[in-house]
Design a protein around this motif. Structure first.
Motif, PDB file in Angstrom:
ATOM      1  N   LEU A   1     -40.803   8.070  11.999  1.00 48.75           N
ATOM      2  CA  LEU A   1     -39.584   8.840  11.790  1.00 48.75           C
ATOM      3  C   LEU A   1     -38.839   8.315  10.581  1.00 48.75           C
ATOM      4  N   ALA A   2     -38.434   9.213   9.686  1.00 49.11           N
ATOM      5  CA  ALA A   2     -37.497   8.865   8.624  1.00 49.11           C
ATOM      6  C   ALA A   2     -36.095   9.139   9.152  1.00 49.11           C
ATOM      7  N   ASN A   3     -35.285   8.110   9.251  1.00 47.18           N
ATOM      8  CA  ASN A   3     -33.936   8.276   9.794  1.00 47.18           C
ATOM      9  C   ASN A   3     -32.959   7.432   8.952  1.00 47.18           C
ATOM     10  N   ILE A   4     -32.545   7.919   7.804  1.00 48.39           N
ATOM     11  CA  ILE A   4     -32.718   9.302   7.371  1.00 48.39           C
ATOM     12  C   ILE A   4     -33.069   9.326   5.880  1.00 48.39           C
ATOM     13  N   LEU A   5     -33.408  10.565   5.386  1.00 48.34           N
ATOM     14  CA  LEU A   5     -33.635  10.791   3.965  1.00 48.34           C
ATOM     15  C   LEU A   5     -32.390  11.423   3.348  1.00 48.34           C
ATOM     16  N   ILE A   6     -32.077  10.999   2.115  1.00 45.69           N
ATOM     17  CA  ILE A   6     -30.952  11.573   1.380  1.00 45.69           C
ATOM     18  C   ILE A   6     -31.491  12.805   0.663  1.00 45.69           C
ATOM     19  N   LEU A   7     -31.438  13.938   1.316  1.00 43.79           N
ATOM     20  CA  LEU A   7     -32.158  15.115   0.857  1.00 43.79           C
ATOM     21  C   LEU A   7     -31.762  15.586  -0.545  1.00 43.79           C
ATOM     22  N   PRO A   8     -30.486  15.543  -0.958  1.00 47.87           N
ATOM     23  CA  PRO A   8     -30.141  16.091  -2.268  1.00 47.87           C
ATOM     24  C   PRO A   8     -30.810  15.404  -3.458  1.00 47.87           C
ATOM     25  N   VAL A   9     -31.331  14.178  -3.294  1.00 50.65           N
ATOM     26  CA  VAL A   9     -31.929  13.502  -4.455  1.00 50.65           C
ATOM     27  C   VAL A   9     -33.383  13.903  -4.670  1.00 50.65           C
ATOM     28  N   PHE A  10     -33.949  14.721  -3.775  1.00 53.29           N
ATOM     29  CA  PHE A  10     -35.349  15.109  -3.880  1.00 53.29           C
ATOM     30  C   PHE A  10     -35.486  16.520  -4.437  1.00 53.29           C
ATOM     31  N   HIS A  11     -36.574  16.744  -5.200  1.00 53.88           N
ATOM     32  CA  HIS A  11     -36.991  18.108  -5.477  1.00 53.88           C
ATOM     33  C   HIS A  11     -37.742  18.594  -4.240  1.00 53.88           C
ATOM     34  N   PRO A  12     -37.441  19.796  -3.744  1.00 53.70           N
ATOM     35  CA  PRO A  12     -38.034  20.215  -2.459  1.00 53.70           C
ATOM     36  C   PRO A  12     -39.550  20.345  -2.480  1.00 53.70           C
TER      37      PRO A  12
ATOM     38  N   HIS B   1     -41.685  18.434  -4.184  1.00 50.94           N
ATOM     39  CA  HIS B   1     -42.188  17.065  -4.063  1.00 50.94           C
ATOM     40  C   HIS B   1     -41.967  16.542  -2.645  1.00 50.94           C
ATOM     41  N   LEU B   2     -40.793  16.820  -2.089  1.00 52.03           N
ATOM     42  CA  LEU B   2     -40.483  16.359  -0.736  1.00 52.03           C
ATOM     43  C   LEU B   2     -41.427  16.991   0.284  1.00 52.03           C
ATOM     44  N   ALA B   3     -41.654  18.292   0.168  1.00 57.49           N
ATOM     45  CA  ALA B   3     -42.543  18.976   1.111  1.00 57.49           C
ATOM     46  C   ALA B   3     -43.963  18.437   1.026  1.00 57.49           C
ATOM     47  N   GLU B   4     -44.436  18.128  -0.177  1.00 58.62           N
ATOM     48  CA  GLU B   4     -45.779  17.558  -0.320  1.00 58.62           C
ATOM     49  C   GLU B   4     -45.891  16.225   0.396  1.00 58.62           C
ATOM     50  N   ARG B   5     -44.872  15.397   0.275  1.00 61.34           N
ATOM     51  CA  ARG B   5     -44.888  14.095   0.942  1.00 61.34           C
ATOM     52  C   ARG B   5     -44.844  14.255   2.458  1.00 61.34           C
ATOM     53  N   MET B   6     -43.979  15.134   2.906  1.00 60.42           N
ATOM     54  CA  MET B   6     -43.892  15.365   4.349  1.00 60.42           C
ATOM     55  C   MET B   6     -45.206  15.908   4.901  1.00 60.42           C
ATOM     56  N   MET B   7     -45.816  16.835   4.170  1.00 56.02           N
ATOM     57  CA  MET B   7     -47.070  17.410   4.643  1.00 56.02           C
ATOM     58  C   MET B   7     -48.164  16.353   4.692  1.00 56.02           C
TER      59      MET B   7
END
Length: 324
Positions: free
Chosen positions: A69-80, A82-88
């Motif tokens: 679990l990531a608790n938590i990620l600072i979502l605004p600093v990511f390009h979505p 790139h973030l989705a690729e990492r999560m996937m």
């Protein structure tokens, strides 16, 4: 109720961070009735802090049984994208056993230095969250928004989890709790003082109803600091000064929940500390007010690994076993 441990990522002049310590703690968790291992995100910490995706990947390759679990990620600093690729990637690496908490962030340097003005963090969060969810659900689409623009974007392979890895919304403000209910798959609460936490959980479920969602789909996670020892006094001695030192850093970083270096009396209501019986009683209180997953943080910058392991083992052997 699920139980997890927040793994230490902090360096300190008193005791450096070591990935072998993280792996040792994971081994202990797998031997005991823990369900989840969690890490967080921080930048510009002078003594050193390892990024969440390095840690999550290392964790995923070291455990077969634990959810990460990531608790938590600072979502605004990511390009979505790139973030989705990492999560996937982590969804597949864990065979569908990963989840991700996200929030706005509060520390100016952690936003501005990534090119995110403080005034843009909410709109960037909302836009990034919407895009990330669509990508994780296998959509292929063009997009032209306020912060992001792209053509024919997609992420492959498609997710193992249905419809995608869970995304939990974090925060303590009323609007943040509503965002978790309206836009996310669960709520990761920031306040652990029971009376306020109960009010926040009720607000979350009210917002689920407002959003037309089933209360059965709600899910509440908390991370609680503390220590389990043979006596209350021994637990306080183990935490002091490490826990208060970290909370003092929060003040320097601008966390609105902290106003000055706290005394023990200022923070004890939000902690899990004492004997196994004392800690189990409070865990039961959290369960009764609606907590579904409790992440225990018991190692703080500077704390020796052996001291932390004793609390981790007692929480597993003597607390989880009491409340299940």
């Amino acid at each position: 109720m699920e139980f997890g441990l927040y793994l230490n990522q902090y360096g300190d002049e008193r005791n450096d961070f070591d990935f072998e310590d993280m792996f040792e703690q994971l081994d202990v968790l797998e031997e005991q009735p823990y369900d989840v291992a969690a890490v967080g995100q921080r930048h510009f910490y002078e003594e050193g802090f390892y990024d969440p995706f390095t840690c999550l990947t290392a964790m995923a390759t070291h455990t077969d049984s634990l959810k990460i679990l990531a608790n938590i990620l600072i979502l605004p600093v990511f390009h979505p994208i790139h973030l989705a690729e990492r999560m996937m990637g982590l969804d597949h690496l864990t065979d569908g056993n990963a989840a991700f908490g996200v929030s706005l962030g509060y520390r100016e340097s952690e936003l501005e230095n990534f090119g995110v003005p403080m005034d843009d963090r909410v709109s960037r969060f909302m836009e990034g969250l919407a895009i990330t969810k669509r990508l994780l659900e296998g959509e292929r689409f063009d997009y032209d928004g306020e912060h992001f623009s792209f053509e024919d974007a997609f992420v492959r392979p498609e997710p193992i989890q249905d419809p995608r890895p869970p995304i939990l919304g974090g925060g303590s403000a009323e609007v943040a709790i509503k965002r978790a209910a309206y836009r996310c798959d669960g709520f990761t609460a920031a306040i652990t003082e029971p009376e306020q936490l109960e009010a926040d959980i009720n607000r979350y479920y009210d917002a689920l109803e407002e959003a037309g969602k089933d209360s059965e789909d709600g899910h509440v996670t908390i991370m609680v600091d503390g220590y389990v020892a043979e006596s209350t006094e021994a637990a306080v001695d183990a935490l002091d000064p490490y826990l208060i030192d970290l909370q003092t850093k929060y003040i320097k970083w601008g966390n609105p929940e902290f106003e000055g270096r706290p005394d023990w009396e200022d923070i004890e209501d939000q902690l899990l500390f004492g004997t196994p019986e004392e800690v189990a009683e409070k865990v039961e209180l959290y369960r009764d007010i609606g907590v579904d997953r409790l992440i225990f943080r018991t190692q703080f910058p500077g704390m020796d690994q052996d001291v932390a392991l004793r609390s981790i083992e007692r929480f597993g052997d003597d607390v989880i076993s009491q409340v299940r």
